[in-house]
Design an enzyme around this catalytic site. Structure first.
Site, PDB file in Angstrom:
ATOM      1  N   CYS A 257       0.800  -1.239   0.000  1.00 14.83           N
ATOM      2  CA  CYS A 257       0.000   0.000   0.000  1.00 14.83           C
ATOM      3  C   CYS A 257       0.829   1.283   0.000  1.00 14.83           C
ATOM      4  CB  CYS A 257      -0.935  -0.011   1.196  1.00 14.83           C
ATOM      5  SG  CYS A 257      -2.117  -1.364   1.118  1.00 14.83           S
TER       6      CYS A 257
HETATM    7  N1  LIG Z   1      -2.822  -5.884   1.836  1.00 14.47           N
HETATM    8  C1  LIG Z   1      -3.287  -4.825   2.472  1.00 14.47           C
HETATM    9  O1  LIG Z   1      -2.940  -4.566   3.624  1.00 14.47           O
HETATM   10  C2  LIG Z   1      -4.303  -3.892   1.828  1.00 14.47           C
HETATM   11  C3  LIG Z   1      -4.983  -2.992   2.644  1.00 14.47           C
HETATM   12  C4  LIG Z   1      -5.918  -2.131   2.067  1.00 14.47           C
HETATM   13  C5  LIG Z   1      -6.131  -2.186   0.690  1.00 14.47           C
HETATM   14  N2  LIG Z   1      -5.430  -3.049  -0.086  1.00 14.47           N
HETATM   15  C6  LIG Z   1      -5.721  -3.070  -1.521  1.00 14.47           C
HETATM   16  O2  LIG Z   1      -6.534  -4.203  -1.808  1.00 14.47           O
HETATM   17  C7  LIG Z   1      -6.216  -4.726  -3.098  1.00 14.47           C
HETATM   18  C8  LIG Z   1      -5.827  -6.190  -2.983  1.00 14.47           C
HETATM   19  O3  LIG Z   1      -4.631  -6.281  -2.201  1.00 14.47           O
HETATM   20  P1  LIG Z   1      -4.173  -7.634  -1.516  1.00 14.47           P
HETATM   21  O4  LIG Z   1      -3.088  -7.257  -0.560  1.00 14.47           O
HETATM   22  O5  LIG Z   1      -5.349  -8.398  -0.998  1.00 14.47           O
HETATM   23  O6  LIG Z   1      -3.547  -8.391  -2.774  1.00 14.47           O
HETATM   24  P2  LIG Z   1      -3.147  -9.941  -2.860  1.00 14.47           P
HETATM   25  O7  LIG Z   1      -2.123 -10.038  -3.909  1.00 14.47           O
HETATM   26  O8  LIG Z   1      -2.870 -10.476  -1.496  1.00 14.47           O
HETATM   27  O9  LIG Z   1      -4.488 -10.639  -3.364  1.00 14.47           O
HETATM   28  C9  LIG Z   1      -5.043 -10.402  -4.623  1.00 14.47           C
HETATM   29  C10 LIG Z   1      -5.596 -11.692  -5.178  1.00 14.47           C
HETATM   30  O10 LIG Z   1      -6.223 -11.418  -6.436  1.00 14.47           O
HETATM   31  C11 LIG Z   1      -6.000 -12.527  -7.285  1.00 14.47           C
HETATM   32  N3  LIG Z   1      -6.234 -12.146  -8.671  1.00 14.47           N
HETATM   33  C12 LIG Z   1      -5.423 -11.491  -9.522  1.00 14.47           C
HETATM   34  N4  LIG Z   1      -6.012 -11.344 -10.721  1.00 14.47           N
HETATM   35  C13 LIG Z   1      -7.227 -11.930 -10.632  1.00 14.47           C
HETATM   36  C14 LIG Z   1      -8.304 -12.124 -11.537  1.00 14.47           C
HETATM   37  N5  LIG Z   1      -8.254 -11.654 -12.786  1.00 14.47           N
HETATM   38  N6  LIG Z   1      -9.402 -12.778 -11.105  1.00 14.47           N
HETATM   39  C15 LIG Z   1      -9.456 -13.263  -9.854  1.00 14.47           C
HETATM   40  N7  LIG Z   1      -8.471 -13.112  -8.934  1.00 14.47           N
HETATM   41  C16 LIG Z   1      -7.373 -12.451  -9.324  1.00 14.47           C
HETATM   42  C17 LIG Z   1      -4.573 -12.937  -6.972  1.00 14.47           C
HETATM   43  O11 LIG Z   1      -4.311 -14.259  -7.364  1.00 14.47           O
HETATM   44  C18 LIG Z   1      -4.525 -12.754  -5.458  1.00 14.47           C
HETATM   45  O12 LIG Z   1      -4.876 -13.937  -4.757  1.00 14.47           O
HETATM   46  C19 LIG Z   1      -5.112  -3.810  -3.649  1.00 14.47           C
HETATM   47  O13 LIG Z   1      -5.709  -2.797  -4.393  1.00 14.47           O
HETATM   48  C20 LIG Z   1      -4.507  -3.230  -2.401  1.00 14.47           C
HETATM   49  O14 LIG Z   1      -3.910  -1.981  -2.647  1.00 14.47           O
HETATM   50  C21 LIG Z   1      -4.529  -3.929   0.465  1.00 14.47           C
END
Ligand SMILES: NC(=O)c1ccc[n+]([C@@H]2O[C@H](COP(=O)([O-])OP(=O)(O)OC[C@H]3O[C@@H](n4cnc5c(N)ncnc54)[C@H](O)[C@@H]3O)[C@@H](O)[C@H]2O)c1
Length: 415
Positions: A257
């Site tokens: 992030c």
């Molecule tokens: N990790 C954090 O602490 C956090 C906190 C707030 C917001 N966010 C935001 O949330 C979003 C997700 O982050 P995250 O940390 O969960 O990411 P992550 O990489 O842990 O998880 C994302 C998932 O999406 C899947 N994916 C990718 N392409 C796909 C598709 N076409 N169809 C289905 N699944 C698909 C991936 O395989 C993965 O499992 C980002 O925008 C991030 O900025 C993250």
């Protein structure tokens, strides 16, 4: 209610569990077969979600690779990654791909919510047109809203339930549907007038952190020159009961992030001929912090008449923050890479990160490594490490996290 969650990572999985625990039927979709298989066997791969929490959910939470299964859902929530490209511009590939797949199965009456962090305008200008290729119209045939995820991995004092949830829809009806959806799992839902306001609110939260971390990181560098203990200064300032909020310096900023999201807004701003100075400056200071830490390691070794080249440097903690195994954008990786370039024999210990294939390293046994190293650097402080023991066992310790503040020892230096 039946809920579909696209992207079962750090954001999507805890959300899926929260909805399933509230009694909803949840189908989680991911393109990663290993995750889908693990979840269907009630095995978690995210620290914040113990496998024991999945077992009792039974069939209420199941995972799939097949978008067709989302057609039966009342609401579908997108939680896919939103990284930066190599040229540090927003990379919406995952969002576009998942939206295109969703558009093929979208049906009338559904609510679609985007939770991925992104620049203002993404929901309306990028997601909406893709979903409308289904032949359905947003705001009337289906509903569309943005609701930012505010999860802080490893945190236990605030949960999905107790952290207020922001929602902003493309129409009032969409906002109301999103409000009703999140009222199932959140104590407080805050309604905004548009998805753009919700998108920007999330970016403000992260930019606020990035700027304040940069401020204390710069202060730590200045304190080094002035020979003043930065931790003492921060603790003293924190006694002020109003008008001050504590941020701690460290080895730099990591995670998916903070090093990424501010640049989503900088990109959007540039499109409007506006150059946000704070975002760029904070990014610059925070990006330089791992280099400053390497210089501190060099100086610490120099103090005991050792060059970096050939010295055995043990890195303690390589994930981007304590208590989690996420190494994305971790400053530890930059520190390790630089030390390796300088000829140091680098090893690391991190019980949350068994391997670092990019650096050809695997986590070592802590006790032996402490005895054998020339210097141990505390880069990320995990709760399972006894730092008194670290200082007692290693010949030289440098602490970039301030976890040894209560310890006085000749072989110890701090940021
Ligand atoms: N990790 C954090 O602490 C956090 C906190 C707030 C917001 N966010 C935001 O949330 C979003 C997700 O982050 P995250 O940390 O969960 O990411 P992550 O990489 O842990 O998880 C994302 C998932 O999406 C899947 N994916 C990718 N392409 C796909 C598709 N076409 N169809 C289905 N699944 C698909 C991936 O395989 C993965 O499992 C980002 O925008 C991030 O900025 C993250």
């Amino acid at each position: 209610m039946q809920i579909g969650i696209i992207g079962l990572g750090y954001v999507g999985l805890p959300l899926a569990v929260a909805f399933a625990e509230s009694g909803c039927d949840v189908v989680g979709l991911d393109v990663d077969e290993a995750k889908v298989e693990a979840l269907n066997q009630h095995r978690s791969y995210i620290e914040d979600v113990p496998s024991s929490a999945l077992e009792p959910l039974g069939e209420r939470l199941r995972a799939t690779l097949d978008y067709a299964e989302l057609a039966a859902c009342d609401a579908v929530i997108l939680c896919v990654p939103t990284p930066l490209s190599d040229s540090r511009e927003p990379d919406l590939t995952y969002l576009v791909e998942s939206a295109e797949s969703l558009a093929q199965v979208l049906r009338s009456g559904q609510l679609v919510v985007l939770e991925s962090t992104t620049y203002p305008g993404t929901t309306r200008d990028r997601l909406l047109p893709i979903l409308e290729t289904s032949g359905l119209t947003a705001g009337s045939d289906f509903h569309l809203a943005f609701s930012p995820e505010r999860i802080d991995p490893g945190r236990t004092d605030y949960t999905v339930k107790t952290t207020p949830k922001l929602v902003g829809g493309v129409t009032e009806a969409s906002t109301e549907r999103a409000r009703q959806l999140y009222s199932e799992i959140c104590d407080t839902v805050v309604v905004l007038t548009s998805p753009e306001a919700a998108e920007l609110s999330k970016l403000l939260e992260n930019i606020f952190r990035s700027v304040n971390i940069a401020l204390v990181n710069e202060l730590a560098q200045l304190c080094d020159r002035l020979e003043i203990d930065v931790w003492e200064v921060i603790e003293a300032a924190s006694t002020k009961p109003f008008g001050f909020m504590r941020f701690d310096p460290g080895p730099g900023m990591g995670g998916h992030c903070l090093p990424v999201d501010p640049f989503y807004l900088a990109f959007k701003a540039r499109q409007h001929d506006f150059y946000p100075e704070f975002i760029e400056l904070a990014g610059k200071v925070n990006q330089a912090q791992p280099g400053f830490c390497v210089e501190r390691i060099e100086r610490a070794l120099n103090g005991v008449r050792k060059p970096v080249n050939g010295s055995r440097v043990l890195i303690l903690g390589v994930s981007y923050k304590g208590g989690v195994g996420d190494t994305r954008e971790s400053p530890a990786l930059k520190i390790i890479g630089r030390l390796q370039d300088l000829g140091a024999e680098v090893s690391y210990h991190d019980s949350f990160v068994p391997e670092l294939p990019g650096h050809s390293l695997a986590s070592t046994d802590l006790d032996g490594a402490l005895r054998e190293c020339d210097l141990a650097a505390i880069v990320t402080a995990h709760p399972d490490v006894d730092y008194e023991q670290v200082v007692a066992s290693a010949p030289l310790v440098i602490d970039f996290r301030g976890v040894t503040r209560e310890i006085e020892a000749d072989n110890l230096v701090r940021l």
